[in-house]
Design a protein around this motif. Structure first.
Motif, PDB file in Angstrom:
ATOM      1  N   PRO A 133       0.787  -1.123  -0.041  1.00 10.90           N
ATOM      2  CA  PRO A 133      -0.014   0.090  -0.060  1.00 10.90           C
ATOM      3  C   PRO A 133       0.974   1.358   0.199  1.00 10.90           C
ATOM      4  O   PRO A 133       0.531   2.396  -0.242  1.00 10.90           O
ATOM      5  CB  PRO A 133      -0.747  -0.111   1.289  1.00 10.90           C
ATOM      6  CG  PRO A 133      -0.752  -1.513   1.577  1.00 10.90           C
ATOM      7  CD  PRO A 133       0.425  -2.123   1.102  1.00 10.90           C
ATOM      8  N   GLU A 134       2.057   1.324   0.557  1.00 17.85           N
ATOM      9  CA  GLU A 134       3.107   2.300   0.592  1.00 17.85           C
ATOM     10  C   GLU A 134       3.613   2.711  -0.746  1.00 17.85           C
ATOM     11  O   GLU A 134       4.532   3.532  -0.754  1.00 17.85           O
ATOM     12  CB  GLU A 134       3.863   1.949   1.786  1.00 17.85           C
ATOM     13  CG  GLU A 134       3.496   2.003   3.082  1.00 17.85           C
ATOM     14  CD  GLU A 134       2.752   0.794   3.386  1.00 17.85           C
ATOM     15  OE1 GLU A 134       2.821   0.082   2.776  1.00 17.85           O
ATOM     16  OE2 GLU A 134       2.236   0.778   4.560  1.00 17.85           O
ATOM     17  N   GLY A 135       3.566   1.491  -1.652  1.00 19.97           N
ATOM     18  CA  GLY A 135       4.059   1.691  -2.964  1.00 19.97           C
ATOM     19  C   GLY A 135       5.362   1.061  -3.288  1.00 19.97           C
ATOM     20  O   GLY A 135       5.959   1.147  -4.441  1.00 19.97           O
ATOM     21  N   TYR A 136       5.799   0.322  -2.119  1.00 16.12           N
ATOM     22  CA  TYR A 136       7.017  -0.393  -2.664  1.00 16.12           C
ATOM     23  C   TYR A 136       6.951  -1.912  -3.145  1.00 16.12           C
ATOM     24  O   TYR A 136       5.717  -2.283  -2.923  1.00 16.12           O
ATOM     25  CB  TYR A 136       7.905  -0.802  -1.024  1.00 16.12           C
ATOM     26  CG  TYR A 136       8.520   0.549  -0.692  1.00 16.12           C
ATOM     27  CD1 TYR A 136       9.702   1.071  -1.042  1.00 16.12           C
ATOM     28  CD2 TYR A 136       7.909   1.249   0.211  1.00 16.12           C
ATOM     29  CE1 TYR A 136      10.274   2.256  -0.751  1.00 16.12           C
ATOM     30  CE2 TYR A 136       8.491   2.617   0.821  1.00 16.12           C
ATOM     31  CZ  TYR A 136       9.516   2.792   0.377  1.00 16.12           C
ATOM     32  OH  TYR A 136      10.323   3.900   0.943  1.00 16.12           O
ATOM     33  N   TRP A 153       9.472  -5.551   0.512  1.00 17.23           N
ATOM     34  CA  TRP A 153       8.697  -5.848   1.883  1.00 17.23           C
ATOM     35  C   TRP A 153       8.941  -7.176   2.378  1.00 17.23           C
ATOM     36  O   TRP A 153       9.410  -7.329   3.721  1.00 17.23           O
ATOM     37  CB  TRP A 153       7.305  -5.573   1.648  1.00 17.23           C
ATOM     38  CG  TRP A 153       6.480  -5.815   2.659  1.00 17.23           C
ATOM     39  CD1 TRP A 153       6.032  -4.872   3.628  1.00 17.23           C
ATOM     40  CD2 TRP A 153       5.707  -6.838   3.357  1.00 17.23           C
ATOM     41  NE1 TRP A 153       5.348  -5.257   4.628  1.00 17.23           N
ATOM     42  CE2 TRP A 153       5.059  -6.632   4.347  1.00 17.23           C
ATOM     43  CE3 TRP A 153       5.647  -8.449   2.766  1.00 17.23           C
ATOM     44  CZ2 TRP A 153       4.436  -7.556   5.047  1.00 17.23           C
ATOM     45  CZ3 TRP A 153       5.078  -9.251   3.321  1.00 17.23           C
ATOM     46  CH2 TRP A 153       4.191  -8.941   4.806  1.00 17.23           C
ATOM     47  N   MET A 154       8.902  -8.088   1.622  1.00 11.69           N
ATOM     48  CA  MET A 154       9.166  -9.497   1.889  1.00 11.69           C
ATOM     49  C   MET A 154      10.730  -9.782   2.495  1.00 11.69           C
ATOM     50  O   MET A 154      10.713 -10.554   3.579  1.00 11.69           O
ATOM     51  CB  MET A 154       8.701 -10.754   0.910  1.00 11.69           C
ATOM     52  CG  MET A 154       8.771 -11.903   1.396  1.00 11.69           C
ATOM     53  SD  MET A 154       8.778 -13.254  -0.216  1.00 11.69           S
ATOM     54  CE  MET A 154      10.115 -12.649  -1.036  1.00 11.69           C
ATOM     55  N   ILE A 155      11.717  -9.364   1.559  1.00 10.35           N
ATOM     56  CA  ILE A 155      12.864  -9.882   1.864  1.00 10.35           C
ATOM     57  C   ILE A 155      13.288  -9.077   3.342  1.00 10.35           C
ATOM     58  O   ILE A 155      14.223  -9.333   4.056  1.00 10.35           O
ATOM     59  CB  ILE A 155      14.026  -9.315   0.776  1.00 10.35           C
ATOM     60  CG1 ILE A 155      13.604 -10.254  -0.527  1.00 10.35           C
ATOM     61  CG2 ILE A 155      15.393  -9.420   1.122  1.00 10.35           C
ATOM     62  CD1 ILE A 155      14.313  -9.867  -1.640  1.00 10.35           C
ATOM     63  N   CYS A 156      12.656  -7.690   3.388  1.00 11.94           N
ATOM     64  CA  CYS A 156      13.142  -7.051   4.630  1.00 11.94           C
ATOM     65  C   CYS A 156      12.782  -7.709   5.745  1.00 11.94           C
ATOM     66  O   CYS A 156      13.336  -7.532   6.875  1.00 11.94           O
ATOM     67  CB  CYS A 156      12.463  -5.649   4.293  1.00 11.94           C
ATOM     68  SG  CYS A 156      12.901  -4.403   5.450  1.00 11.94           S
ATOM     69  N   TYR A 213      16.487  -0.817  -6.298  1.00 11.96           N
ATOM     70  CA  TYR A 213      15.106  -0.454  -6.802  1.00 11.96           C
ATOM     71  C   TYR A 213      15.024   1.262  -6.335  1.00 11.96           C
ATOM     72  O   TYR A 213      13.759   1.682  -6.465  1.00 11.96           O
ATOM     73  CB  TYR A 213      14.222  -1.129  -5.696  1.00 11.96           C
ATOM     74  CG  TYR A 213      13.800  -2.583  -6.051  1.00 11.96           C
ATOM     75  CD1 TYR A 213      12.663  -2.740  -6.943  1.00 11.96           C
ATOM     76  CD2 TYR A 213      14.653  -3.737  -5.851  1.00 11.96           C
ATOM     77  CE1 TYR A 213      12.392  -3.898  -7.483  1.00 11.96           C
ATOM     78  CE2 TYR A 213      14.085  -5.034  -6.313  1.00 11.96           C
ATOM     79  CZ  TYR A 213      13.045  -5.057  -7.110  1.00 11.96           C
ATOM     80  OH  TYR A 213      12.605  -6.413  -7.465  1.00 11.96           O
ATOM     81  N   GLY A 214      15.953   1.865  -6.249  1.00 13.52           N
ATOM     82  CA  GLY A 214      16.168   3.296  -6.121  1.00 13.52           C
ATOM     83  C   GLY A 214      15.641   3.654  -4.868  1.00 13.52           C
ATOM     84  O   GLY A 214      15.357   5.059  -4.628  1.00 13.52           O
ATOM     85  N   PHE A 217      13.621   0.705   7.163  1.00  8.45           N
ATOM     86  CA  PHE A 217      14.184   0.531   5.669  1.00  8.45           C
ATOM     87  C   PHE A 217      13.247   1.043   4.815  1.00  8.45           C
ATOM     88  O   PHE A 217      13.622   1.633   3.845  1.00  8.45           O
ATOM     89  CB  PHE A 217      14.588  -0.877   5.164  1.00  8.45           C
ATOM     90  CG  PHE A 217      16.013  -1.153   5.893  1.00  8.45           C
ATOM     91  CD1 PHE A 217      17.129  -0.529   5.566  1.00  8.45           C
ATOM     92  CD2 PHE A 217      16.136  -2.190   6.823  1.00  8.45           C
ATOM     93  CE1 PHE A 217      18.213  -1.084   5.925  1.00  8.45           C
ATOM     94  CE2 PHE A 217      17.224  -2.756   7.277  1.00  8.45           C
ATOM     95  CZ  PHE A 217      18.329  -1.960   7.077  1.00  8.45           C
ATOM     96  N   LEU A 218      11.822   0.845   4.810  1.00  7.94           N
ATOM     97  CA  LEU A 218      10.899   1.236   4.021  1.00  7.94           C
ATOM     98  C   LEU A 218      10.059   2.557   4.256  1.00  7.94           C
ATOM     99  O   LEU A 218       9.668   3.183   3.476  1.00  7.94           O
ATOM    100  CB  LEU A 218      10.009   0.161   3.384  1.00  7.94           C
ATOM    101  CG  LEU A 218      10.918  -1.194   3.143  1.00  7.94           C
ATOM    102  CD1 LEU A 218       9.971  -2.363   2.724  1.00  7.94           C
ATOM    103  CD2 LEU A 218      11.904  -0.700   1.806  1.00  7.94           C
ATOM    104  N   PHE A 219       9.447   2.407   5.632  1.00  6.27           N
ATOM    105  CA  PHE A 219       8.455   3.217   5.571  1.00  6.27           C
ATOM    106  C   PHE A 219       8.881   4.275   6.562  1.00  6.27           C
ATOM    107  O   PHE A 219       7.976   5.234   6.824  1.00  6.27           O
ATOM    108  CB  PHE A 219       7.278   2.443   6.688  1.00  6.27           C
ATOM    109  CG  PHE A 219       6.876   1.215   5.806  1.00  6.27           C
ATOM    110  CD1 PHE A 219       6.767   0.986   4.375  1.00  6.27           C
ATOM    111  CD2 PHE A 219       6.601   0.107   6.478  1.00  6.27           C
ATOM    112  CE1 PHE A 219       6.289  -0.064   3.832  1.00  6.27           C
ATOM    113  CE2 PHE A 219       6.035  -0.971   5.910  1.00  6.27           C
ATOM    114  CZ  PHE A 219       6.055  -1.018   4.405  1.00  6.27           C
TER     115      PHE A 219
END
Length: 263
Positions: free
Chosen positions: A61-64, A69-72, A134-135, A221-223
């Protein structure tokens, strides 16, 4: 607190023994420590191929991308599962040290955990490379990695003081831990999103303390979400850790005098 002081005072010994433990696992093999990274790397690459290329899974939902998300969530799980099993076997594996009166055997589980941490640090770097592909650019929230590594170590100490202390008297605990690790991977939202579970049962999955760590890595790392923004989850996690660590140390103290008789 006395055990913390003991770990600090013997930190040089713990680091040296952790390095020796890491190296001895691959002693005699041609490729040496490379084997420590082969299986997890292949697992991650397979998941990446299946979900990013094969199934072409969508985004969070956050666009990643889903695969990020899974590997994290998988990166800390590799650390936890490896350290959980090896630290459980620590008293049995180092039985020759357990029988030495002058050796502080309470440091053995942390030696195994730090040995597994060496591999974990490599996978963090590996994941950062994937993120850059992935930038995804670094942010200040990445500094939380230190906090979540500490969370994982404390949780591991709590559970492994229990399992490692029981194992000399009940050898089946090693098989039980192995089964728990397999079940734990699928019961923890690592490869699947908690949103797919019925709303009435989602809280049950959140009771798993590793859920806090997996989500913490994703927040870092992502959010870009800081751990203090989840006060109730943080408080619950540390209460569970304190309880597990307290129970583990009580069991260890009670069973320690009998280790030499059964090992």
């Amino acid at each position: 607190m006395s055990y913390l002081k003991e770990y600090i005072s013997k930190r040089r010994l713990i680091i040296d023994l952790s390095k020796n433990d890491f190296n001895k696992r691959f002693k005699g093999s041609y490729f040496g420590a490379i084997w420590a990274f082969v299986n997890p790397v292949i697992t991650i690459l397979l998941y990446w191929f299946v979900f990013a290329i094969g199934f072409r899974s969508g985004s969070t939902p956050e666009g990643y991308p889903y695969v990020l998300w899974m590997i994290c969530g998988m990166v800390p799980w590799f650390f936890f599962s490896e350290a959980f099993m090896s630290a459980t076997l620590s008293f049995s594996e180092y039985s020759f040290l357990v029988k030495k009166v002058v050796f502080k055997i309470s440091i053995l589980p942390i030696i195994k955990i730090i040995s597994a941490l060496f591999i974990h640090l490599f996978f963090i770097l590996f994941f950062i490379v994937i993120l850059s592909f992935y930038g995804v650019v670094p942010t200040l929230s990445w500094l939380q990695l230190i906090y979540y590594v500490i969370c994982t170590v404390v949780l591991l100490l709590g559970v492994t003081f229990i399992t490692a202390s029981i194992l000399p008297f009940f050898k089946d605990i090693a098989q039980i831990v192995s089964v728990l690790i397999q079940i734990g991977f699928w019961l923890t939202p690592i490869a699947w999103n908690l949103d797919i579970a019925p709303a009435n049962y989602q809280f049950l999955f959140k009771l798993n303390p590793f859920y806090y760590i997996a989500e913490g890595y994703r927040d870092a790392f992502l959010f870009n979400n800081w751990f203090w923004n989840k006060p109730f989850e943080t408080l619950y996690f540390w209460i569970v850790c304190v309880v597990l660590l307290s129970v583990g140390l009580v069991i260890f103290k009670k069973l320690k005098p009998h280790f030499a008789d059964v090992l």
